[in-house]
Design a protein around this motif. Structure first.
Motif, PDB file in Angstrom:
ATOM      1  N   HIS A   1     -42.969  88.850  66.704  1.00 11.15           N
ATOM      2  CA  HIS A   1     -43.417  90.051  66.003  1.00 11.15           C
ATOM      3  C   HIS A   1     -44.903  90.032  65.640  1.00 11.15           C
ATOM      4  O   HIS A   1     -45.636  90.962  65.976  1.00 11.15           O
ATOM      5  CB  HIS A   1     -42.580  90.272  64.735  1.00 11.15           C
ATOM      6  CG  HIS A   1     -41.119  90.405  65.010  1.00 11.15           C
ATOM      7  ND1 HIS A   1     -40.565  91.496  65.622  1.00 11.15           N
ATOM      8  CD2 HIS A   1     -40.089  89.543  64.781  1.00 11.15           C
ATOM      9  CE1 HIS A   1     -39.262  91.325  65.749  1.00 11.15           C
ATOM     10  NE2 HIS A   1     -38.948  90.139  65.258  1.00 11.15           N
ATOM     11  N   ILE A   2     -45.328  88.993  64.953  1.00  7.24           N
ATOM     12  CA  ILE A   2     -46.680  88.990  64.383  1.00  7.24           C
ATOM     13  C   ILE A   2     -47.743  88.809  65.459  1.00  7.24           C
ATOM     14  O   ILE A   2     -48.703  89.591  65.530  1.00  7.24           O
ATOM     15  CB  ILE A   2     -46.807  87.904  63.292  1.00  7.24           C
ATOM     16  CG1 ILE A   2     -45.791  88.173  62.180  1.00  7.24           C
ATOM     17  CG2 ILE A   2     -48.221  87.878  62.732  1.00  7.24           C
ATOM     18  CD1 ILE A   2     -45.648  87.039  61.184  1.00  7.24           C
ATOM     19  N   LEU A   3     -47.624  87.778  66.287  1.00  3.38           N
ATOM     20  CA  LEU A   3     -48.656  87.522  67.300  1.00  3.38           C
ATOM     21  C   LEU A   3     -48.800  88.651  68.318  1.00  3.38           C
ATOM     22  O   LEU A   3     -49.929  89.012  68.662  1.00  3.38           O
ATOM     23  CB  LEU A   3     -48.421  86.174  67.983  1.00  3.38           C
ATOM     24  CG  LEU A   3     -48.728  84.960  67.113  1.00  3.38           C
ATOM     25  CD1 LEU A   3     -48.369  83.670  67.840  1.00  3.38           C
ATOM     26  CD2 LEU A   3     -50.182  84.944  66.675  1.00  3.38           C
TER      27      LEU A   3
ATOM     28  N   GLU B   1     -52.313  92.999  70.054  1.00  2.00           N
ATOM     29  CA  GLU B   1     -52.480  94.424  70.359  1.00  2.00           C
ATOM     30  C   GLU B   1     -53.649  95.022  69.566  1.00  2.00           C
ATOM     31  O   GLU B   1     -54.468  95.759  70.110  1.00  2.00           O
ATOM     32  CB  GLU B   1     -51.186  95.162  70.023  1.00  2.00           C
ATOM     33  CG  GLU B   1     -51.215  96.639  70.321  1.00  2.00           C
ATOM     34  CD  GLU B   1     -49.898  97.303  69.960  1.00  2.00           C
ATOM     35  OE1 GLU B   1     -49.936  98.433  69.451  1.00  2.00           O
ATOM     36  OE2 GLU B   1     -48.822  96.692  70.183  1.00  2.00           O
ATOM     37  N   VAL B   2     -53.741  94.694  68.283  1.00  2.00           N
ATOM     38  CA  VAL B   2     -54.831  95.221  67.457  1.00  2.00           C
ATOM     39  C   VAL B   2     -56.178  94.681  67.931  1.00  2.00           C
ATOM     40  O   VAL B   2     -57.132  95.441  68.124  1.00  2.00           O
ATOM     41  CB  VAL B   2     -54.601  94.890  65.963  1.00  2.00           C
ATOM     42  CG1 VAL B   2     -55.854  95.138  65.140  1.00  2.00           C
ATOM     43  CG2 VAL B   2     -53.443  95.707  65.414  1.00  2.00           C
TER      44      VAL B   2
ATOM     45  N   MET C   1     -61.572  99.202  61.992  1.00  2.00           N
ATOM     46  CA  MET C   1     -61.125  97.871  62.402  1.00  2.00           C
ATOM     47  C   MET C   1     -60.334  97.201  61.281  1.00  2.00           C
ATOM     48  O   MET C   1     -59.254  96.655  61.518  1.00  2.00           O
ATOM     49  CB  MET C   1     -62.323  97.016  62.821  1.00  2.00           C
ATOM     50  CG  MET C   1     -62.960  97.489  64.118  1.00  2.00           C
ATOM     51  SD  MET C   1     -64.577  96.763  64.452  1.00  2.00           S
ATOM     52  CE  MET C   1     -64.100  95.156  65.104  1.00  2.00           C
ATOM     53  N   THR C   2     -60.858  97.232  60.068  1.00  2.00           N
ATOM     54  CA  THR C   2     -60.127  96.611  58.963  1.00  2.00           C
ATOM     55  C   THR C   2     -58.849  97.395  58.662  1.00  2.00           C
ATOM     56  O   THR C   2     -57.809  96.809  58.380  1.00  2.00           O
ATOM     57  CB  THR C   2     -61.002  96.474  57.706  1.00  2.00           C
ATOM     58  OG1 THR C   2     -61.485  97.746  57.307  1.00  2.00           O
ATOM     59  CG2 THR C   2     -62.158  95.519  57.943  1.00  2.00           C
TER      60      THR C   2
ATOM     61  N   ALA D   1     -52.637  99.542  58.806  1.00  2.00           N
ATOM     62  CA  ALA D   1     -51.815 100.528  59.514  1.00  2.00           C
ATOM     63  C   ALA D   1     -50.659  99.886  60.279  1.00  2.00           C
ATOM     64  O   ALA D   1     -49.616 100.515  60.465  1.00  2.00           O
ATOM     65  CB  ALA D   1     -52.683 101.348  60.465  1.00  2.00           C
ATOM     66  N   THR D   2     -50.836  98.655  60.723  1.00  2.00           N
ATOM     67  CA  THR D   2     -49.796  97.969  61.499  1.00  2.00           C
ATOM     68  C   THR D   2     -48.971  96.993  60.662  1.00  2.00           C
ATOM     69  O   THR D   2     -48.067  96.356  61.180  1.00  2.00           O
ATOM     70  CB  THR D   2     -50.429  97.186  62.664  1.00  2.00           C
ATOM     71  OG1 THR D   2     -51.361  96.246  62.120  1.00  2.00           O
ATOM     72  CG2 THR D   2     -51.097  98.127  63.651  1.00  2.00           C
ATOM     73  N   GLY D   3     -49.304  96.846  59.391  1.00  2.00           N
ATOM     74  CA  GLY D   3     -48.587  95.913  58.530  1.00  2.00           C
ATOM     75  C   GLY D   3     -49.068  94.480  58.643  1.00  2.00           C
ATOM     76  O   GLY D   3     -48.513  93.579  58.009  1.00  2.00           O
TER      77      GLY D   3
END
Length: 121
Positions: free
Chosen positions: A36-38, A43-44, A91-92, A97-99
Motif C-alpha cells: 500500500h504505502i510504497l 506514484e506521488v 508537491m507537499t 491528498a493521498t494519505g
C-alpha cells in the motif's frame, strides 16, 4: 571588508530542498509497506516529474542512522528546481491528498543556487 550587493533576486526556477521524514511508517507492517504505502509513494514522486520540476539530487541519511529521524528531523532530502511557489505547495499537498502524510512528513525549504558555486546569469 563587506561585499556590497543588492537584495537577492528570485530566480526563474526556485531551488527547493524537501526534507522527508518517516513518521507513522515505523508503526506499519511489512505487508502495508510493500502493498500500500510504497506503491502510493512511488506514484506521488513519479507524478512530480510532470509538474515542471527538475530533480537535481537526493540524499538519504541511512548510511549512519537507523530508526526515527532524531534531532535532524528528516531521513532524506530531495533537491529540486521548481517553477513556482504553487508547484511547491502542490508537491507537499500531494502527501495530504493521498494519505501519505500519515506515514511521512515533508517540509520544503526555498532558496536559490549559491552564487559562488553556481552561476545563474
Amino acid at each position: 571588508m563587506a561585499i556590497e550587493h543588492g537584495a537577492p533576486q528570485i530566480p526563474p526556477m526556485l531551488r527547493v530542498m524537501i526534507q522527508f521524514e518517516s513518521t507513522g511508517w515505523f508503526d506499519t507492517t511489512g505487508e502495508e509497506k510493500t502493498q500500500h504505502i510504497l506503491p502510493k509513494l512511488n506514484e506521488v514522486l513519479t507524478g512530480w516529474k510532470d509538474n515542471g520540476s527538475k530533480l537535481i539530487g537526493t540524499l538519504d541519511r541511512d548510511i549512519l542512522t537507523a530508526g526515527h529521524a532524531g534531532s535532524a528531523g528528516y531521513h532524506a532530502v530531495f533537491l529540486y528546481d521548481v517553477p513556482d511557489l504553487q508547484t511547491v505547495t502542490n508537491m507537499t499537498h500531494s502527501f495530504r491528498a493521498t494519505g501519505l502524510d500519515r506515514y511521512f512528513r515533508l517540509e520544503a525549504v526555498l532558496g536559490r543556487p549559491f552564487f559562488l558555486l553556481e552561476k545563474t546569469d
